[in-house]
Scaffold this motif. Structure first.
Motif, mmCIF file in Angstrom:
data_model
loop_
_atom_site.group_PDB
_atom_site.id
_atom_site.type_symbol
_atom_site.label_atom_id
_atom_site.label_comp_id
_atom_site.label_asym_id
_atom_site.label_seq_id
_atom_site.Cartn_x
_atom_site.Cartn_y
_atom_site.Cartn_z
ATOM 1 N N ARG A 1 1.024 -1.353 -0.276
ATOM 2 C CA ARG A 1 0.387 0.247 0.060
ATOM 3 C C ARG A 1 1.402 1.378 -0.292
ATOM 4 O O ARG A 1 0.349 2.302 -0.787
ATOM 5 C CB ARG A 1 -0.790 0.180 1.465
ATOM 6 N N LEU A 2 1.792 1.619 0.493
ATOM 7 C CA LEU A 2 2.854 3.008 0.880
ATOM 8 C C LEU A 2 3.755 2.307 -0.827
ATOM 9 O O LEU A 2 3.510 3.757 -1.010
ATOM 10 C CB LEU A 2 4.179 2.175 1.610
ATOM 11 N N ALA B 1 -4.572 3.303 -13.391
ATOM 12 C CA ALA B 1 -6.190 2.400 -13.851
ATOM 13 C C ALA B 1 -5.359 1.231 -12.889
ATOM 14 O O ALA B 1 -4.310 1.403 -12.840
ATOM 15 C CB ALA B 1 -6.321 2.005 -15.327
ATOM 16 N N ALA B 2 -6.157 1.048 -11.999
ATOM 17 C CA ALA B 2 -6.028 -0.201 -11.374
ATOM 18 C C ALA B 2 -4.748 -1.451 -12.120
ATOM 19 O O ALA B 2 -4.030 -1.689 -11.589
ATOM 20 C CB ALA B 2 -7.160 -1.309 -10.601
ATOM 21 N N LEU C 1 -3.621 -6.632 -5.883
ATOM 22 C CA LEU C 1 -4.369 -4.881 -5.138
ATOM 23 C C LEU C 1 -6.143 -4.266 -4.945
ATOM 24 O O LEU C 1 -5.501 -3.138 -4.425
ATOM 25 C CB LEU C 1 -4.178 -4.641 -6.449
ATOM 26 N N SER C 2 -6.325 -5.304 -5.609
ATOM 27 C CA SER C 2 -8.635 -4.594 -5.337
ATOM 28 C C SER C 2 -8.409 -4.949 -3.931
ATOM 29 O O SER C 2 -8.664 -3.129 -3.956
ATOM 30 C CB SER C 2 -8.915 -5.910 -5.678
ATOM 31 N N SER C 3 -7.642 -5.411 -3.331
ATOM 32 C CA SER C 3 -8.099 -5.643 -1.832
ATOM 33 C C SER C 3 -7.275 -4.578 -1.070
ATOM 34 O O SER C 3 -8.130 -3.393 -0.835
ATOM 35 C CB SER C 3 -8.012 -6.665 -1.304
ATOM 36 N N ASN C 4 -6.020 -4.185 -1.351
ATOM 37 C CA ASN C 4 -5.479 -3.286 -0.919
ATOM 38 C C ASN C 4 -5.808 -2.057 -1.918
ATOM 39 O O ASN C 4 -5.483 -0.440 0.160
ATOM 40 C CB ASN C 4 -3.852 -3.076 -1.528
ATOM 41 N N LEU C 5 -6.087 -1.469 -2.675
ATOM 42 C CA LEU C 5 -6.899 -0.134 -3.046
ATOM 43 C C LEU C 5 -8.107 0.522 -2.380
ATOM 44 O O LEU C 5 -8.032 0.891 -1.668
ATOM 45 C CB LEU C 5 -7.095 0.058 -4.452
ATOM 46 N N ASN C 6 -8.902 -1.021 -2.415
ATOM 47 C CA ASN C 6 -9.493 -0.958 -1.224
ATOM 48 C C ASN C 6 -9.622 -0.101 0.526
ATOM 49 O O ASN C 6 -10.565 0.742 0.791
ATOM 50 C CB ASN C 6 -10.869 -1.671 -1.288
ATOM 51 N N ILE C 7 -8.674 -0.977 0.925
ATOM 52 C CA ILE C 7 -8.057 0.166 2.161
ATOM 53 C C ILE C 7 -8.245 1.639 2.327
ATOM 54 O O ILE C 7 -8.080 2.224 3.589
ATOM 55 C CB ILE C 7 -7.195 -1.082 2.221
ATOM 56 N N LEU C 8 -7.167 1.571 1.087
ATOM 57 C CA LEU C 8 -6.797 3.128 0.612
ATOM 58 C C LEU C 8 -7.660 3.779 1.198
ATOM 59 O O LEU C 8 -7.515 5.249 0.835
ATOM 60 C CB LEU C 8 -5.452 2.590 -0.237
ATOM 61 N N ALA C 9 -8.628 3.161 0.246
ATOM 62 C CA ALA C 9 -9.537 4.304 -0.238
ATOM 63 C C ALA C 9 -11.061 4.912 0.752
ATOM 64 O O ALA C 9 -11.143 5.812 1.125
ATOM 65 C CB ALA C 9 -10.661 3.867 -2.011
ATOM 66 N N GLY D 1 -13.887 3.765 -18.684
ATOM 67 C CA GLY D 1 -14.331 3.063 -19.484
ATOM 68 C C GLY D 1 -14.238 1.619 -18.506
ATOM 69 O O GLY D 1 -15.298 1.689 -18.013
ATOM 70 N N ARG D 2 -14.053 0.808 -19.032
ATOM 71 C CA ARG D 2 -13.763 -0.732 -18.513
ATOM 72 C C ARG D 2 -12.141 -0.504 -17.519
ATOM 73 O O ARG D 2 -12.852 -1.700 -16.887
ATOM 74 C CB ARG D 2 -14.001 -2.071 -19.201
ATOM 75 N N SER D 3 -11.771 0.744 -17.229
ATOM 76 C CA SER D 3 -11.075 0.653 -15.993
ATOM 77 C C SER D 3 -11.503 1.325 -14.830
ATOM 78 O O SER D 3 -12.234 1.837 -15.168
ATOM 79 C CB SER D 3 -9.937 1.231 -16.831
ATOM 80 N N ILE D 4 -11.452 1.367 -13.862
ATOM 81 C CA ILE D 4 -10.890 2.176 -12.803
ATOM 82 C C ILE D 4 -9.601 3.181 -12.751
ATOM 83 O O ILE D 4 -8.863 2.422 -12.208
ATOM 84 C CB ILE D 4 -10.994 1.955 -11.928
ATOM 85 N N ARG D 5 -9.746 3.980 -12.461
ATOM 86 C CA ARG D 5 -8.524 5.040 -12.486
ATOM 87 C C ARG D 5 -8.231 4.979 -10.754
ATOM 88 O O ARG D 5 -9.441 6.057 -10.408
ATOM 89 C CB ARG D 5 -8.812 6.327 -13.183
ATOM 90 N N TYR D 6 -7.130 5.966 -10.257
ATOM 91 C CA TYR D 6 -7.421 6.181 -9.492
ATOM 92 C C TYR D 6 -6.689 7.585 -8.573
ATOM 93 O O TYR D 6 -5.175 7.524 -9.775
ATOM 94 C CB TYR D 6 -6.084 4.915 -8.595
ATOM 95 N N PHE D 7 -6.587 8.232 -7.825
ATOM 96 C CA PHE D 7 -6.048 8.989 -6.984
ATOM 97 C C PHE D 7 -5.125 9.435 -5.955
ATOM 98 O O PHE D 7 -6.224 8.769 -5.304
ATOM 99 C CB PHE D 7 -6.471 10.263 -7.799
#
Lengths: 110, 110
Positions: free
Chosen positions: B18-19, B34-35, B49-57, B68-74
């Motif tokens: 996550r860091l 994008a993820a 990654l999805s799990s970790n992105l969720n924790i960060l979110a 589109g069919r991607s999900i972009r993270y910031f």
DNA sequence: TCCATAATTCGAGTATAGTCGAATTAAGTT
DNA sequence: AACTTAATTCGACTATACTCGAATTATGGA
């Protein structure tokens, strides 16, 4: 600060008791606090506290000094400084000046 | 920022993957990533990654937008700001001016 | 509609972290 | 030396966190 040190410091602080301990020591300032005082102030058992203090010490977030039969602990602001610096590294990637509002936030009342 | 939010953010950042993700997004700036790009860049499996992105979110450290069919993270610098502010709260306890060297350290090259 | 791609959710297995009671070490006291 | 107090170390238990393969949802294209 290199990544692994930052990681160590972050995960040390990312735990309820240890965050309390660290903040208590930050507030205590250069006088620090004895382990027993910390344990009493936060209501944690001495051995549990000891384990957590050790984790904070290994992470460089606190240091200690024996004082009679007590051991006094102090927040290590040097490591704090390194950690904050690390977290802000490359903060402007892609958008020059993006970090200014972040930096502006960090003021203290001294 | 209240303590529990800070704790959530700190423990979210106190984990290797996550860091890395967060720093990658900080460096990516407002364009984000994008993820799938993140997964490839860091060599982690999509579901991990999805799990970790969720924790960060949940911790408020990143936000996302479908594209589109991607999900972009910031990276969410707002939360970062709150966290740094929290960590420096009461930093001068007992010794006025103790935090100045800490604050001086936090500069960025933008 | 059927297929391909992007990402997530689910369930299980493993590893790590946190806490505890008991025992130990260290320092001062009598 | 024997005792008391402060703190730590040890060993075990429990809970939580991390990762994984498989299945599922969501979007876009043929």
């Amino acid at each position: 600060m290199e990544k692994n040190r930052a990681l160590e410091a972050l995960s040390a602080l990312g735990q309820d008791t240890r965050l309390d301990v660290f903040r208590l020591l930050v507030r205590a300032g250069p006088e620090g606090k004895a382990a027993g005082e910390i344990a009493e102030a936060l209501g944690v058992r001495p051995n549990t506290l000891s384990s957590n203090l050790n984790i904070l010490a290994v992470a460089g977030l606190v240091r200690s000094a024996r004082e009679g039969r007590s051991i006094r602990y102090f927040a290590n602001m040097e490591t704090m400084r390194g950690l904050l610096g690390f977290l802000m590294e490359d903060c402007c990637g892609g958008e020059p000046g993006a970090c200014q509002p972040v930096l502006d936030q960090i003021t203290c009342n001294c």
